[in-house]
Design a protein around this motif. Structure first.
Motif, mmCIF file in Angstrom:
data_model
loop_
_atom_site.group_PDB
_atom_site.id
_atom_site.type_symbol
_atom_site.label_atom_id
_atom_site.label_comp_id
_atom_site.label_asym_id
_atom_site.label_seq_id
_atom_site.Cartn_x
_atom_site.Cartn_y
_atom_site.Cartn_z
ATOM 1 N N ALA A 7 19.789 -7.827 24.006
ATOM 2 C CA ALA A 7 19.073 -7.337 25.087
ATOM 3 C C ALA A 7 17.449 -7.598 24.910
ATOM 4 C CB ALA A 7 18.335 -5.788 24.456
ATOM 5 N N ALA A 8 17.688 -7.551 26.443
ATOM 6 C CA ALA A 8 15.623 -8.302 27.369
ATOM 7 C C ALA A 8 14.707 -7.197 26.426
ATOM 8 C CB ALA A 8 15.817 -8.046 28.651
ATOM 9 N N GLU A 11 13.836 -4.373 30.377
ATOM 10 C CA GLU A 11 14.695 -3.074 30.732
ATOM 11 C C GLU A 11 14.912 -2.404 32.131
ATOM 12 O OE1 GLU A 11 18.229 -4.525 29.969
ATOM 13 O OE2 GLU A 11 19.670 -4.687 31.866
ATOM 14 N N ILE A 12 14.333 -2.295 33.074
ATOM 15 C CA ILE A 12 13.811 -0.971 34.047
ATOM 16 C C ILE A 12 14.938 -1.030 34.919
ATOM 17 C CG2 ILE A 12 11.734 -0.427 34.974
ATOM 18 C CD1 ILE A 12 9.703 -1.877 33.436
ATOM 19 N N ARG A 13 15.524 -0.266 35.224
ATOM 20 C CA ARG A 13 16.665 -0.306 36.000
ATOM 21 C C ARG A 13 16.061 1.644 37.633
ATOM 22 N NH1 ARG A 13 22.504 -0.485 33.794
ATOM 23 N NH2 ARG A 13 22.102 -2.826 33.555
ATOM 24 N N LYS A 17 8.680 7.141 39.090
ATOM 25 C CA LYS A 17 7.433 8.394 38.324
ATOM 26 C C LYS A 17 6.900 8.995 39.721
ATOM 27 C CE LYS A 17 4.757 10.181 35.332
ATOM 28 N NZ LYS A 17 5.631 11.005 34.561
ATOM 29 N N ARG A 37 13.666 -7.053 34.839
ATOM 30 C CA ARG A 37 14.775 -7.231 33.287
ATOM 31 C C ARG A 37 13.514 -8.435 33.082
ATOM 32 N NH1 ARG A 37 18.028 -10.953 30.865
ATOM 33 N NH2 ARG A 37 19.441 -9.026 29.294
ATOM 34 N N LEU A 62 6.014 2.083 27.305
ATOM 35 C CA LEU A 62 4.883 2.114 25.575
ATOM 36 C C LEU A 62 5.334 3.523 25.690
ATOM 37 C CD1 LEU A 62 1.753 0.548 26.599
ATOM 38 C CD2 LEU A 62 3.685 0.231 25.029
ATOM 39 N N GLU A 71 15.273 4.265 34.563
ATOM 40 C CA GLU A 71 15.337 4.185 32.913
ATOM 41 C C GLU A 71 14.307 2.813 32.176
ATOM 42 O OE1 GLU A 71 19.512 3.183 30.044
ATOM 43 O OE2 GLU A 71 19.683 2.594 31.753
ATOM 44 N N ARG A 73 13.901 0.820 29.201
ATOM 45 C CA ARG A 73 14.517 0.369 27.654
ATOM 46 C C ARG A 73 13.971 -1.038 27.672
ATOM 47 N NH1 ARG A 73 19.636 2.026 25.643
ATOM 48 N NH2 ARG A 73 21.050 3.168 27.413
ATOM 49 N N PHE A 75 13.824 -3.663 24.294
ATOM 50 C CA PHE A 75 15.073 -4.058 23.113
ATOM 51 C C PHE A 75 16.194 -3.559 22.957
ATOM 52 C CE2 PHE A 75 10.708 -6.519 21.530
ATOM 53 C CZ PHE A 75 11.137 -7.588 21.990
ATOM 54 N N GLY A 76 15.968 -2.786 24.535
ATOM 55 C CA GLY A 76 17.508 -2.232 24.038
ATOM 56 C C GLY A 76 17.741 -0.531 23.936
ATOM 57 N N VAL A 77 16.179 -0.290 23.439
ATOM 58 C CA VAL A 77 15.721 1.611 23.088
ATOM 59 C C VAL A 77 15.622 2.086 23.769
ATOM 60 C CG1 VAL A 77 15.102 2.744 21.048
ATOM 61 C CG2 VAL A 77 15.892 0.872 20.482
ATOM 62 N N MET B 1 23.214 -2.764 30.264
ATOM 63 C CA MET B 1 22.875 -2.860 29.224
ATOM 64 C C MET B 1 22.805 -3.207 28.270
ATOM 65 S SD MET B 1 19.156 -0.443 29.882
ATOM 66 C CE MET B 1 18.734 -0.833 31.891
ATOM 67 N N ASN B 2 22.741 -3.959 26.722
ATOM 68 C CA ASN B 2 22.954 -4.301 25.669
ATOM 69 C C ASN B 2 23.036 -2.941 24.952
ATOM 70 O OD1 ASN B 2 23.489 -7.321 26.073
ATOM 71 N ND2 ASN B 2 22.187 -8.252 26.024
ATOM 72 N N ALA B 3 23.185 -3.110 23.751
ATOM 73 C CA ALA B 3 23.426 -2.348 23.020
ATOM 74 C C ALA B 3 22.369 -2.031 21.471
ATOM 75 C CB ALA B 3 24.618 -1.499 21.407
ATOM 76 N N PRO B 4 21.113 -1.875 21.862
ATOM 77 C CA PRO B 4 19.810 -1.730 21.367
ATOM 78 C C PRO B 4 20.633 -1.843 19.548
ATOM 79 C CG PRO B 4 20.055 0.156 22.182
ATOM 80 C CD PRO B 4 21.630 0.099 22.310
#
Lengths: 294, 283
Positions: A7-8, A11-13, A17, A37, A62, A71, A73, A75-77, B1-4
């Motif tokens: 994952a990047a 990553e902002i999509r 705000k 990204r 953060l 959205e 993320r 590292f994908g979270v 997006m990739n799976a975390p």
């Protein structure tokens, strides 16, 4: 602290705000449809005038702010989850730390918050303090530190849990050129270690020197993004630097080029003022301290 | 997006304790704590100056009332001021940014702040209670020598009760700290939080009066409203058991346990509300 993923780093999509201002609840849009990204291993500059949405974007990354829409993320979270901050180090703008703690105590405090295992904690605290060049001042109270030292101890606390992504919000604000150059050196060393660095700064020369990619925000909108070399380089033009030519030879060169359809512009090359300054003033010590990973 | 890659960050009591420890350290290094502690000790000790005021058990009761009075007054001030100050110093100095940007739950942060303040107030209560017990013991010993006929059944003061009463005051301050933290979790200013903290203190101390007064009201909705308010705001008078120290058979310890449970329940509920309120706060 976790296994790298594909994952990047960020990553902002479609990020939006809005802040509610005043009793009437007037909406103020700080970030307006931002998509971005940032792959791993890059030094990425987020630029923009004051109020352009840089700090708001960082706070959303953060998890300190919730986006109104869109959205984000890490590292994908999703950034609102605590997990997303496991691999993130953050140095806020003009950092203020607990004045009554020594440098070592402060970094140890953050190491404990980050869950650095107790058997490795002391070694790690010493390592990052040495890495930012504060070993000699480690036992001094943070309240006695200069601005440059505060930035460096701030960097130490951001790195203590060995994150893969480091976010630096105006890391050189209020720091003298020497301190600023030292911080630039530290960032380049982080890059050499494969870390991802997201940096905001008003010192555009510094950004140009250290960043691979930049994005420029204005009124919360992304107005430009790309590789620094591509954005600032002038296509179809080259600079040839030669020793000073006598006027006759210069004219001959100009005529020779004109015959082939090329224009010649002659300028006196200038040293950069920051480089001149750094070459003239004494530097308190090696910024990086010992070699090795942070 | 990739799976975390999900690792999960479980709630950590260790992280909570780190925040609490730091909060405690910050508080004890502030002059306010030392000042209020000194004032409370000074006022408690000055009860000795009123020696000529009375003799025998009445004098001992006076010293106990005076000592607990000083503890309640300065302890309440310390609780509200320290809670508000220690919370807002994190927000205003932006140290909260660096902490909350780490993998830490806001629940850990809020309960850590609470525990730090609770520990500070605990030290305050322990020191003032120790001083009071010492004063009472010294004066009672002197009175026993001077007036042995008044102490033919032994000592009047139940010293364990003095510490139980001090402990209950500590719990009451804990409830007050939790309320102040709840206000701070959504408030924007230190001043507003301090004012609301004192407002809550007064309401909780006078809550029983309102209950008594409105119990006479015929209107059912109004009575229900008062009853509801009675549940929202705890009755701080129940924690004031100092009157029973040294009187008759002393404290009913089962009652003291129930009061302790009452205080802990309020701390837990208000603490959860503070976490809920702080969870969505934009830092």
């Amino acid at each position: 602290m976790t296994t790298p993923t594909t994952a990047a780093a960020i990553e902002i999509r479609g990020l939006i705000k809005d802040f509610t201002v005043g009793l009437r609840g007037v909406k103020l849009r700080a970030v307006d449809g931002l998509s971005l990204r940032i792959p791993e291993g890059q030094v990425f500059g987020l630029l923009g005038p004051n109020g352009s949405g840089k700090s708001t974007t960082i706070k959303i990354i953060l998890g300190l702010l919730e986006p109104t829409l869109g959205e984000c993320r890490v590292f994908g979270v999703p950034s609102h989850q605590v997990d997303s901050r496991l691999n993130v180090g953050y140095l806020p703008e003009a950092p203020y730390f607990y004045r009554y703690l020594s440098g070592t105590e402060l970094v140890r405090f953050y190491a404990r918050i980050c869950g650095v295992p107790s058997e490795r904690r002391e070694a790690r605290v010493r390592e990052v303090i040495e890495w930012v060049g504060l070993a000699a001042a480690a036992s001094r109270r943070v309240g006695t530190y200069s601005k440059g030292m505060l930035q460096r101890i701030g960097l130490a606390q951001a790195l203590v849990h060995d994150p893969r992504l480091i976010i630096l919000d105006e890391p050189t604000a209020g720091v003298d050129p020497v301190g600023s150059a030292e911080i630039s050196e530290l960032i380049l060393r982080l890059k050499a270690q494969g870390k991802t660095v997201l940096i905001t700064s008003h010192l555009l020369a510094q950004i140009e020197d250290i960043c691979d990619h930049v994005a420029i925000l204005d009124h919360g909108r992304l107005i430009l993004e790309g590789r620094v070399a591509e954005l600032v380089g002038q296509k179809n033009r080259q600079a040839l630097i030669v020793d000073t030519l006598p006027p006759a030879e210069l004219e001959a060169l100009r005529a020779w080029l004109a015959e082939r359809g090329h224009a010649l512009s002659v300028e006196q090359p200038r040293a950069r003022l920051d480089q001149l300054f750094l070459s003239k003033v004494s530097r308190p010590g090696n910024a990086g301290g010992k070699e090795g990973g942070a | 997006m990739n799976a975390p890659t999900r690792t999960g960050v479980p709630f950590s009591f260790g992280r909570l304790l780190v925040v609490a420890q730091n909060t405690f350290l910050e508080a004890v290094r502030q002059k306010l704590f030392a000042l209020l502690l000194l004032l409370a000790i000074g006022l408690g000790a000055s009860a000795q100056l009123f020696r000529e005021f009375n003799f025998g058990s009445s004098e001992l009761k006076f010293i106990a009332d005076f000592g607990f009075g000083a503890m309640i007054f300065f302890g309440s001030t310390l609780t509200i001021a320290a809670t508000a100050q220690l919370f807002f110093s994190e927000i205003e100095n932006r140290t909260a940014l660096t902490i909350l940007a780490k993998p830490i739950w806001r629940t850990e942060f809020i309960f850590g702040k609470f525990l730090g303040v609770f520990a500070v107030v605990g030290v305050f209560c322990a020191l003032t209670t120790l001083l009071l017990a010492g004063l009472l013991f010294a004066r009672e010993s002197a009175l026993m020598e001077a007036h042995p006929e008044a102490f033919e059944h032994g000592r009047i003061i139940h010293y364990a009760d003095v510490f139980v009463a001090g402990g209950l005051q500590w719990l009451k301050f804990g409830v007050l700290a939790a309320f102040t933290l709840l206000v701070a979790s959504y408030s924007n200013t230190n001043l507003f939080t301090v004012i609301m903290g004192f407002f809550v203190l007064v309401v909780c101390h006078l809550q029983y009066l309102a209950r008594d007064a409105y119990a006479q009201v015929a209107s059912v909705p109004l009575r229900l409203l008062v009853r509801l308010l009675g549940y929202v705001f705890p009755n701080f008078q129940v924690f004031n058991v100092a009157d029973q120290v040294g009187m008759g058979a002393g404290l009913n310890h089962l009652m003291a346990l129930r009061i302790g449970g009452y205080g802990l329940a309020y701390i837990a509920i208000i603490g959860v509300l503070a976490v809920y309120s702080f969870r969505n706060r934009e830092i």
